[in-house]
Enzyme design. Structure first.
Site, PDB file in Angstrom:
ATOM      1  CE1 TYR A 121      -3.586   0.598   4.733  1.00 25.53           C
ATOM      2  CE2 TYR A 121      -2.621  -0.506   6.625  1.00 25.53           C
ATOM      3  CZ  TYR A 121      -2.607  -0.206   5.288  1.00 25.53           C
ATOM      4  OH  TYR A 121      -1.613  -0.717   4.512  1.00 25.53           O
TER       5      TYR A 121
ATOM      6  CB  VAL B 200      -0.363  -5.777   4.077  1.00 25.24           C
ATOM      7  CG1 VAL B 200      -1.645  -5.179   4.610  1.00 25.24           C
ATOM      8  CG2 VAL B 200      -0.419  -6.022   2.591  1.00 25.24           C
TER       9      VAL B 200
ATOM     10  CB  SER C  23      -0.932   0.039   1.212  1.00 20.20           C
ATOM     11  OG  SER C  23      -2.127  -0.609   0.906  1.00 20.20           O
TER      12      SER C  23
ATOM     13  CE  LYS D 189      -4.276   0.889  -1.319  1.00 18.86           C
ATOM     14  NZ  LYS D 189      -3.724  -0.372  -0.895  1.00 18.86           N
TER      15      LYS D 189
ATOM     16  CE1 TYR E 229      -4.422  -1.109  -4.930  1.00 19.13           C
ATOM     17  CE2 TYR E 229      -4.779  -3.476  -4.953  1.00 19.13           C
ATOM     18  CZ  TYR E 229      -4.620  -2.300  -4.259  1.00 19.13           C
ATOM     19  OH  TYR E 229      -4.645  -2.312  -2.888  1.00 19.13           O
TER      20      TYR E 229
HETATM   21  N1  GLN Z   1      -2.068  -5.305  -2.310  1.00 22.07           N
HETATM   22  C1  GLN Z   1      -2.674  -5.212  -1.012  1.00 22.07           C
HETATM   23  C2  GLN Z   1      -4.181  -5.278  -1.133  1.00 22.07           C
HETATM   24  O1  GLN Z   1      -4.725  -4.684  -1.992  1.00 22.07           O
HETATM   25  C3  GLN Z   1      -2.250  -3.932  -0.372  1.00 22.07           C
HETATM   26  C4  GLN Z   1      -2.926  -3.728   0.945  1.00 22.07           C
HETATM   27  C5  GLN Z   1      -2.100  -2.988   1.941  1.00 22.07           C
HETATM   28  O2  GLN Z   1      -0.883  -2.892   1.873  1.00 22.07           O
HETATM   29  N2  GLN Z   1      -2.798  -2.523   2.940  1.00 22.07           N
HETATM   30  O3  GLN Z   1      -4.847  -5.932  -0.376  1.00 22.07           O
END
Ligand code: GLN
Length: 304
Positions: free
Chosen positions: A240, A258, A63, A66, A188
Site C-alpha cells: 500500500y 489486512v 489482499s 490480489k 472479490y
Molecule cells: N478484503 C479486504 C478489503 O477489500 C482486503 C483489504 C486488504 O487486505 N488490504 O477491504
C-alpha cells in the site's frame, strides 16, 4: 546459514510486538482473530521448508489474493491489462476513493482495492465463478487440495462492503467495469476470504522466485520477464502506501493483507510468508513486517 535458527531467533525477538497493533475490525469476522499470534515459513526452491510459530494454521489471506488474481489475469491478457489500470504506487491507503475520481476510474495498480476489483471484473469474463478459479490456482501452486475460502469471512465482508461497493460503482461510472457491481464484489470478497497457512503461501510464491516456473511441479506460470515485472509491482505497490518504507527496511518484493499476512520472495532462493494479525496504521502486519526486516538483515538478503 542456519535458516531454522534464524527463524527461531526472529520469533523470540518479535514477541514484544504481538501485543501492539490492531486487528482489522472493519470486517467483523476478522475482529474475532486473537491478536497475539505469529507464524513464519520459508520454502527454498529445492523444497526445504523452515517454520516457526503457528505456520500450519490457516489465516485469511485478504489482499494477498490480489497478487495471485493479477497473476492469473496477466497470464490471460498480458500487457492489455494496463489499458484498464496503471502500475504506479498509489501513495494512498488501499481502499482510497479520491484518486479514482481524479484519474477517471483507472486504478493506479492491481494491488490496491480499486485495481483488484478491475482484475476481478476481467477474470469474470473468463471464469464463473471467479473465486473457484482463484482457489484452484492456489491449490495447484502449493499442492494443497484442502485450500478453500472461509464462508463466514466472505459473508461478513459482503455485509459491510460499502466502501468497496463505492469503489466498484465509481469505476463502473467511468465505464471500466463490464460486469454488474454485485457480481464483482461477491467474487472479490470470496477471493479475499481464502484461508491458507504461512507454509502454503511460502510455497505458492516460489514461482516468482524461480523465473515464473513453479519449481516443485515444473508448471510454467509466467515467462521470466513477466515474473520479474510482477515482482517489480510487488516492490513498488505491494504494501500500500508504505511500500517505500518497506523497500527501505526489508528490500524484497512483497504483498500484504489486512488478515496480517505478508508474502515475499528472495529471487533465485526462496518464498517467505509471515503472519501476525496485529496491524500498523498502514494496514500491514506489525510483527510480520519487523520479522521480514530482521530476516533480511540477519541473512544479508535483499534484492539490492
Ligand atoms: N478484503 C479486504 C478489503 O477489500 C482486503 C483489504 C486488504 O487486505 N488490504 O477491504
Amino acid at each position: 546459514m542456519d535458516l531454522q535458527a534464524t527463524l527461531d531467533r526472529i520469533s523470540r525477538e518479535v514477541r514484544p510486538l504481538l501485543s501492539e497493533g490492531q486487528v482489522a475490525a472493519y470486517i467483523p469476522e476478522l475482529a474475532k482473530v486473537p491478536r497475539e499470534q505469529f507464524a513464519m515459513a520459508v520454502t527454498t526452491l529445492d523444497g526445504q521448508v523452515y517454520r516457526t510459530g503457528c505456520a500450519d494454521q490457516p489465516f485469511s489471506i485478504q489482499s494477498i489474493s490480489k497478487l495471485f488474481a493479477v497473476t492469473r489475469a496477466f497470464q490471460l491478457h498480458g500487457d492489455d491489462l494496463w489499458k484498464r489500470m496503471g502500475r504506479e504506487p498509489s501513495g494512498t491507503p488501499f481502499n482510497s476513493l479520491v484518486q479514482l475520481e481524479y484519474e477517471r476510474g483507472k486504478p493506479r495498480n492491481p494491488l490496491i482495492n480499486a485495481g483488484a476489483l478491475v482484475v476481478t471484473d476481467i477474470l469474470c469474463g473468463s471464469f464463473d465463478p471467479v473465486e473457484a478459479e482463484v482457489v484452484a490456482f492456489m491449490r495447484r501452486l502449493c499442492g494443497n487440495e484442502s485450500i478453500s475460502y472461509d464462508v463466514d469471512v466472505a459473508q461478513s465482508e459482503l455485509a459491510t462492503a460499502a466502501r468497496n461497493r463505492a469503489l466498484a460503482n465509481l469505476i463502473k461510472s467511468f465505464g471500466n467495469l463490464d460486469h454488474p457491481t454485485e457480481t464483482v464484489i461477491r467474487a472479490y470478497v470470496r477471493q479475499c476470504a481464502i484461508a491458507m497457512s504461512a507454509v502454503d503461501l511460502s510455497r505458492a510464491i516460489c514461482f516468482l522466485a524461480h523465473r515464473g516456473t513453479q519449481p516443485f511441479t515444473g508448471e510454467v506460470i509466467l515467462d521470466g520477464s513477466s515474473a520479474r515485472r510482477l515482482s517489480a509491482l510487488m516492490l513498488t505497490c505491494g504494501t500500500y502506501d508504505a511500500a517505500g518504507d518497506f523497500a527501505y527496511r526489508v528490500g524484497l518484493p512483497a504483498k500484504s493483507g489486512v488478515g496480517g499476512g505478508i508474502v515475499a520472495h528472495v529471487p533465485g532462493e526462496m518464498g517467505i510468508c509471515v503472519w501476525s494479525p496485529g496491524l500498523s496504521e498502514s494496514g500491514n502486519s506489525l510483527a510480520g513486517w519487523r520479522a521480514l526486516e530482521l530476516f533480511t538483515t540477519y541473512t544479508s538478503r535483499s534484492i539490492f
